[in-house]
Design a protein around this motif. Structure first.
Motif, PDB file in Angstrom:
ATOM      1  N   TYR A  11      -0.028  -2.295 -20.408  1.00 48.14           N
ATOM      2  CA  TYR A  11      -0.224  -2.065 -18.982  1.00 48.14           C
ATOM      3  C   TYR A  11      -1.713  -2.159 -18.639  1.00 48.14           C
ATOM      4  N   GLU A  12      -2.551  -1.484 -19.419  1.00 48.22           N
ATOM      5  CA  GLU A  12      -3.990  -1.445 -19.149  1.00 48.22           C
ATOM      6  C   GLU A  12      -4.605  -2.842 -19.205  1.00 48.22           C
ATOM      7  N   ASP A  13      -4.215  -3.620 -20.225  1.00 46.47           N
ATOM      8  CA  ASP A  13      -4.760  -4.975 -20.359  1.00 46.47           C
ATOM      9  C   ASP A  13      -4.302  -5.883 -19.217  1.00 46.47           C
ATOM     10  N   LEU A  14      -3.028  -5.762 -18.833  1.00 45.59           N
ATOM     11  CA  LEU A  14      -2.509  -6.581 -17.745  1.00 45.59           C
ATOM     12  C   LEU A  14      -3.184  -6.196 -16.431  1.00 45.59           C
ATOM     13  N   LYS A  15      -3.351  -4.908 -16.197  1.00 50.99           N
ATOM     14  CA  LYS A  15      -4.006  -4.426 -14.974  1.00 50.99           C
ATOM     15  C   LYS A  15      -5.438  -4.980 -14.899  1.00 50.99           C
ATOM     16  N   ALA A  16      -6.153  -4.954 -16.021  1.00 51.10           N
ATOM     17  CA  ALA A  16      -7.521  -5.469 -16.065  1.00 51.10           C
ATOM     18  C   ALA A  16      -7.539  -6.972 -15.779  1.00 51.10           C
ATOM     19  N   LEU A  17      -6.596  -7.715 -16.376  1.00 48.89           N
ATOM     20  CA  LEU A  17      -6.528  -9.165 -16.135  1.00 48.89           C
ATOM     21  C   LEU A  17      -6.235  -9.466 -14.670  1.00 48.89           C
ATOM     22  N   LEU A  18      -5.312  -8.711 -14.075  1.00 49.96           N
ATOM     23  CA  LEU A  18      -4.969  -8.936 -12.674  1.00 49.96           C
ATOM     24  C   LEU A  18      -6.191  -8.764 -11.784  1.00 49.96           C
ATOM     25  N   GLY A  19      -7.087  -7.864 -12.172  1.00 52.93           N
ATOM     26  CA  GLY A  19      -8.261  -7.607 -11.371  1.00 52.93           C
ATOM     27  C   GLY A  19      -9.344  -8.656 -11.489  1.00 52.93           C
ATOM     28  N   LYS A  20      -9.386  -9.393 -12.614  1.00 48.55           N
ATOM     29  CA  LYS A  20     -10.538 -10.274 -12.814  1.00 48.55           C
ATOM     30  C   LYS A  20     -10.204 -11.734 -13.060  1.00 48.55           C
ATOM     31  N   SER A  21      -8.983 -12.064 -13.428  1.00 42.63           N
ATOM     32  CA  SER A  21      -8.706 -13.437 -13.830  1.00 42.63           C
ATOM     33  C   SER A  21      -8.163 -14.294 -12.697  1.00 42.63           C
ATOM     34  N   GLN A  22      -8.735 -15.475 -12.546  1.00 42.59           N
ATOM     35  CA  GLN A  22      -8.241 -16.450 -11.580  1.00 42.59           C
ATOM     36  C   GLN A  22      -7.100 -17.270 -12.178  1.00 42.59           C
ATOM     37  N   ASN A  23      -7.012 -17.296 -13.513  1.00 41.48           N
ATOM     38  CA  ASN A  23      -6.067 -18.181 -14.196  1.00 41.48           C
ATOM     39  C   ASN A  23      -4.803 -17.490 -14.685  1.00 41.48           C
ATOM     40  N   LEU A  24      -4.709 -16.201 -14.456  1.00 40.62           N
ATOM     41  CA  LEU A  24      -3.559 -15.455 -14.952  1.00 40.62           C
ATOM     42  C   LEU A  24      -2.284 -15.892 -14.237  1.00 40.62           C
ATOM     43  N   LEU A  25      -1.227 -16.144 -15.017  1.00 42.50           N
ATOM     44  CA  LEU A  25       0.089 -16.389 -14.437  1.00 42.50           C
ATOM     45  C   LEU A  25       1.030 -15.340 -15.016  1.00 42.50           C
ATOM     46  N   VAL A  26       1.531 -14.470 -14.137  1.00 34.65           N
ATOM     47  CA  VAL A  26       2.506 -13.449 -14.533  1.00 34.65           C
ATOM     48  C   VAL A  26       3.859 -13.944 -14.063  1.00 34.65           C
ATOM     49  N   VAL A  27       4.793 -14.081 -15.008  1.00 40.33           N
ATOM     50  CA  VAL A  27       6.120 -14.596 -14.711  1.00 40.33           C
ATOM     51  C   VAL A  27       7.132 -13.465 -14.817  1.00 40.33           C
ATOM     52  N   ASP A  28       7.806 -13.186 -13.705  1.00 39.10           N
ATOM     53  CA  ASP A  28       8.832 -12.148 -13.627  1.00 39.10           C
ATOM     54  C   ASP A  28      10.172 -12.821 -13.915  1.00 39.10           C
ATOM     55  N   VAL A  29      10.807 -12.451 -15.024  1.00 42.39           N
ATOM     56  CA  VAL A  29      12.044 -13.127 -15.433  1.00 42.39           C
ATOM     57  C   VAL A  29      13.308 -12.332 -15.076  1.00 42.39           C
ATOM     58  N   ARG A  30      13.155 -11.316 -14.231  1.00 41.47           N
ATOM     59  CA  ARG A  30      14.311 -10.511 -13.830  1.00 41.47           C
ATOM     60  C   ARG A  30      15.193 -11.268 -12.832  1.00 41.47           C
ATOM     61  N   THR A  31      16.290 -10.637 -12.445  1.00 45.78           N
ATOM     62  CA  THR A  31      17.175 -11.242 -11.448  1.00 45.78           C
ATOM     63  C   THR A  31      16.554 -11.111 -10.062  1.00 45.78           C
ATOM     64  N   LYS A  32      17.056 -11.905  -9.121  1.00 48.04           N
ATOM     65  CA  LYS A  32      16.555 -11.843  -7.750  1.00 48.04           C
ATOM     66  C   LYS A  32      16.769 -10.445  -7.181  1.00 48.04           C
ATOM     67  N   GLU A  33      17.885  -9.830  -7.491  1.00 49.13           N
ATOM     68  CA  GLU A  33      18.181  -8.487  -6.987  1.00 49.13           C
ATOM     69  C   GLU A  33      17.145  -7.475  -7.477  1.00 49.13           C
ATOM     70  N   GLU A  34      16.740  -7.612  -8.735  1.00 48.52           N
ATOM     71  CA  GLU A  34      15.717  -6.712  -9.278  1.00 48.52           C
ATOM     72  C   GLU A  34      14.364  -6.952  -8.608  1.00 48.52           C
ATOM     73  N   VAL A  35      14.012  -8.222  -8.435  1.00 45.01           N
ATOM     74  CA  VAL A  35      12.728  -8.584  -7.833  1.00 45.01           C
ATOM     75  C   VAL A  35      12.662  -8.090  -6.390  1.00 45.01           C
ATOM     76  N   ASP A  36      13.794  -8.151  -5.675  1.00 45.16           N
ATOM     77  CA  ASP A  36      13.828  -7.707  -4.280  1.00 45.16           C
ATOM     78  C   ASP A  36      13.471  -6.229  -4.136  1.00 45.16           C
ATOM     79  N   LYS A  37      13.631  -5.455  -5.201  1.00 47.57           N
ATOM     80  CA  LYS A  37      13.329  -4.015  -5.168  1.00 47.57           C
ATOM     81  C   LYS A  37      11.855  -3.734  -5.441  1.00 47.57           C
ATOM     82  N   GLY A  38      11.116  -4.752  -5.828  1.00 49.67           N
ATOM     83  CA  GLY A  38       9.688  -4.586  -6.088  1.00 49.67           C
ATOM     84  C   GLY A  38       9.239  -5.496  -7.210  1.00 49.67           C
ATOM     85  N   GLN A  39       7.950  -5.881  -7.161  1.00 49.21           N
ATOM     86  CA  GLN A  39       7.436  -6.758  -8.212  1.00 49.21           C
ATOM     87  C   GLN A  39       5.941  -6.543  -8.384  1.00 49.21           C
TER      88      GLN A  39
END
Length: 119
Positions: A11-39
């Motif tokens: 979590y800590e490493d991902l949070k840090a990357l989200l704050g500083k990286s322009q090249n980060l691609l986070v892929v959410d592989v859950r169902t659409k129903e799950e994503v609709d509840k938050g992402q």
């Protein structure tokens, strides 16, 4: 026992990357129903059963379908996640098989993310 090439990201490493990286691609592989509840902000929804086909697409097709640039196979910042880790691991393994050598799995998944983010 064979060693796994799959790397997890915390979590800590991902949070840090989200704050500083322009090249980060986070892929959410859950169902659409799950994503609709938050992402995770900035993540791209590619359901786990379509990951292999998505990452085999031509770059133009990938961008047209998902609205983001398809990462290079040696992209250092490619992270998959699901709700609790298992589907994210499956997607990460598929990406490795397609040559994405640095793909990582956020094992805590959206469950941990939403708890830590207070959502």
């Amino acid at each position: 026992m064979a060693s796994s090439v799959t790397k997890d990201i915390s979590y800590e490493d991902l949070k840090a990357l989200l704050g500083k990286s322009q090249n980060l691609l986070v892929v959410d592989v859950r169902t659409k129903e799950e994503v609709d509840k938050g992402q995770i902000q900035g993540s791209v929804h590619i359901p786990v059963d379509t990951v292999e086909a998505a990452f085999a697409m031509a770059p133009e097709e990938f961008k047209a379908k998902f609205g983001v640039t398809k990462p290079q196979q040696d992209a250092p910042e490619l992270v998959f996640h699901c709700q609790m880790g298992r589907r994210g691991l499956n997607a990460t393994n598929k990406a490795h098989q397609l040559g994405y050598v640095n793909a990582r799995n956020y094992a805590g998944g959206y469950k941990e993310w939403s708890e830590k983010e207070g959502k």
